[in-house]
Design a protein around this motif. Structure first.
Motif, PDB file in Angstrom:
ATOM      1  N   PHE A  56       0.833  -1.200   0.000  1.00 61.46           N
ATOM      2  CA  PHE A  56       0.000   0.000   0.000  1.00 61.46           C
ATOM      3  C   PHE A  56       0.869   1.252   0.000  1.00 61.46           C
ATOM      4  N   SER A  57       1.928   1.242   0.775  1.00 58.40           N
ATOM      5  CA  SER A  57       2.840   2.386   0.813  1.00 58.40           C
ATOM      6  C   SER A  57       3.487   2.620  -0.544  1.00 58.40           C
ATOM      7  N   ALA A  58       3.860   1.545  -1.213  1.00 57.05           N
ATOM      8  CA  ALA A  58       4.446   1.677  -2.546  1.00 57.05           C
ATOM      9  C   ALA A  58       3.432   2.246  -3.524  1.00 57.05           C
ATOM     10  N   LEU A  59       2.189   1.813  -3.431  1.00 59.90           N
ATOM     11  CA  LEU A  59       1.141   2.328  -4.306  1.00 59.90           C
ATOM     12  C   LEU A  59       0.897   3.816  -4.052  1.00 59.90           C
ATOM     13  N   VAL A  60       0.928   4.225  -2.793  1.00 60.13           N
ATOM     14  CA  VAL A  60       0.753   5.635  -2.462  1.00 60.13           C
ATOM     15  C   VAL A  60       1.911   6.459  -3.028  1.00 60.13           C
ATOM     16  N   GLN A  61       3.124   5.928  -2.975  1.00 62.24           N
ATOM     17  CA  GLN A  61       4.268   6.641  -3.541  1.00 62.24           C
ATOM     18  C   GLN A  61       4.137   6.788  -5.053  1.00 62.24           C
ATOM     19  N   VAL A  62       3.645   5.757  -5.722  1.00 58.87           N
ATOM     20  CA  VAL A  62       3.423   5.843  -7.166  1.00 58.87           C
ATOM     21  C   VAL A  62       2.377   6.911  -7.457  1.00 58.87           C
ATOM     22  N   ARG A  63       1.310   6.909  -6.663  1.00 62.00           N
ATOM     23  CA  ARG A  63       0.270   7.924  -6.847  1.00 62.00           C
ATOM     24  C   ARG A  63       0.839   9.324  -6.656  1.00 62.00           C
ATOM     25  N   ASN A  64       1.662   9.512  -5.635  1.00 58.56           N
ATOM     26  CA  ASN A  64       2.257  10.815  -5.382  1.00 58.56           C
ATOM     27  C   ASN A  64       3.146  11.257  -6.547  1.00 58.56           C
ATOM     28  N   LYS A  65       3.900  10.338  -7.100  1.00 52.33           N
ATOM     29  CA  LYS A  65       4.742  10.669  -8.255  1.00 52.33           C
ATOM     30  C   LYS A  65       3.881  11.042  -9.456  1.00 52.33           C
ATOM     31  N   LEU A  66       2.790  10.334  -9.667  1.00 54.02           N
ATOM     32  CA  LEU A  66       1.896  10.643 -10.783  1.00 54.02           C
ATOM     33  C   LEU A  66       1.261  12.018 -10.623  1.00 54.02           C
ATOM     34  N   VAL A  67       0.806  12.314  -9.415  1.00 56.61           N
ATOM     35  CA  VAL A  67       0.195  13.624  -9.165  1.00 56.61           C
ATOM     36  C   VAL A  67       1.230  14.729  -9.372  1.00 56.61           C
ATOM     37  N   GLY A  68       2.443  14.500  -8.916  1.00 58.01           N
ATOM     38  CA  GLY A  68       3.512  15.480  -9.132  1.00 58.01           C
ATOM     39  C   GLY A  68       3.820  15.674 -10.605  1.00 58.01           C
ATOM     40  N   ALA A  69       3.826  14.578 -11.367  1.00 58.86           N
ATOM     41  CA  ALA A  69       4.090  14.677 -12.805  1.00 58.86           C
ATOM     42  C   ALA A  69       2.980  15.442 -13.509  1.00 58.86           C
ATOM     43  N   VAL A  70       1.730  15.180 -13.131  1.00 59.65           N
ATOM     44  CA  VAL A  70       0.606  15.903 -13.732  1.00 59.65           C
ATOM     45  C   VAL A  70       0.689  17.379 -13.379  1.00 59.65           C
ATOM     46  N   ASP A  71       1.024  17.694 -12.143  1.00 57.61           N
ATOM     47  CA  ASP A  71       1.184  19.096 -11.742  1.00 57.61           C
ATOM     48  C   ASP A  71       2.276  19.787 -12.561  1.00 57.61           C
ATOM     49  N   ASP A  72       3.391  19.073 -12.772  1.00 56.76           N
ATOM     50  CA  ASP A  72       4.469  19.639 -13.593  1.00 56.76           C
ATOM     51  C   ASP A  72       4.008  19.880 -15.018  1.00 56.76           C
ATOM     52  N   LEU A  73       3.224  18.959 -15.566  1.00 56.13           N
ATOM     53  CA  LEU A  73       2.718  19.135 -16.922  1.00 56.13           C
ATOM     54  C   LEU A  73       1.760  20.320 -17.010  1.00 56.13           C
ATOM     55  N   ILE A  74       0.940  20.490 -15.998  1.00 59.27           N
ATOM     56  CA  ILE A  74      -0.019  21.608 -15.992  1.00 59.27           C
ATOM     57  C   ILE A  74       0.723  22.940 -15.899  1.00 59.27           C
ATOM     58  N   LYS A  75       1.803  22.987 -15.157  1.00 54.65           N
ATOM     59  CA  LYS A  75       2.547  24.232 -14.953  1.00 54.65           C
ATOM     60  C   LYS A  75       3.468  24.585 -16.120  1.00 54.65           C
ATOM     61  N   MET A  76       3.638  23.660 -17.071  1.00 55.90           N
ATOM     62  CA  MET A  76       4.541  23.933 -18.197  1.00 55.90           C
ATOM     63  C   MET A  76       3.957  25.005 -19.099  1.00 55.90           C
ATOM     64  N   PRO A  77       4.802  25.928 -19.528  1.00 59.20           N
ATOM     65  CA  PRO A  77       4.308  26.952 -20.465  1.00 59.20           C
ATOM     66  C   PRO A  77       4.063  26.335 -21.838  1.00 59.20           C
ATOM     67  N   VAL A  78       3.040  26.819 -22.500  1.00 57.64           N
ATOM     68  CA  VAL A  78       2.688  26.264 -23.811  1.00 57.64           C
ATOM     69  C   VAL A  78       3.415  26.941 -24.908  1.00 57.64           C
TER      70      VAL A  78
END
Length: 114
Positions: free
Chosen positions: A92-114
């Motif tokens: 479960f802890s590993a799954l939560v870490q994967v989720r956190n990395k995914l959310v961080g990656a999505v946040d980085d993609l949203i913040k990227m200038p177009v």
């Protein structure tokens, strides 16, 4: 002594270069084929993530059942129940870490200038 070591190094270098050329000659399979083991049907990321969530849930349920059996007296395998609980907790802890990395990656993609 130096010439022997030099010869061994040159021999190892030739072996490594030969292996590299042999590996480079093979076609590298796409990741979807590697996951499925064949080229029949590619596995999507959402399917892989859903399978991981189901696997973690199954481990949690199995550990919970094992603990319930120990608590009710149907089983005396306390060590097995504790190990299953720890394994479920770790997955479960590993799954939560994967989720956190995914959310961080999505946040980085949203913040990227177009």
């Amino acid at each position: 002594m130096k010439s022997e070591i030099g010869g061994l190094i040159l021999g190892d270098k030739a072996t490594i270069l030969g292996e590299m050329s042999r590996i480079g000659a093979r076609a590298i399979a796409p990741a979807a084929q590697t996951l499925t083991g064949s080229s029949a049907a590619p596995v999507s990321f959402s399917d892989s993530l859903s399978a991981a969530v189901r696997s973690v849930d199954a481990a949690e349920r199995k550990a919970s059942d094992k603990v319930a059996d120990v608590e009710s007296g149907r089983s005396d395998d306390l060590v097995g129940a504790m190990l299953m609980t720890q394994e479920a907790n770790l997955s479960f802890s590993a799954l939560v870490q994967v989720r956190n990395k995914l959310v961080g990656a999505v946040d980085d993609l949203i913040k990227m200038p177009v």
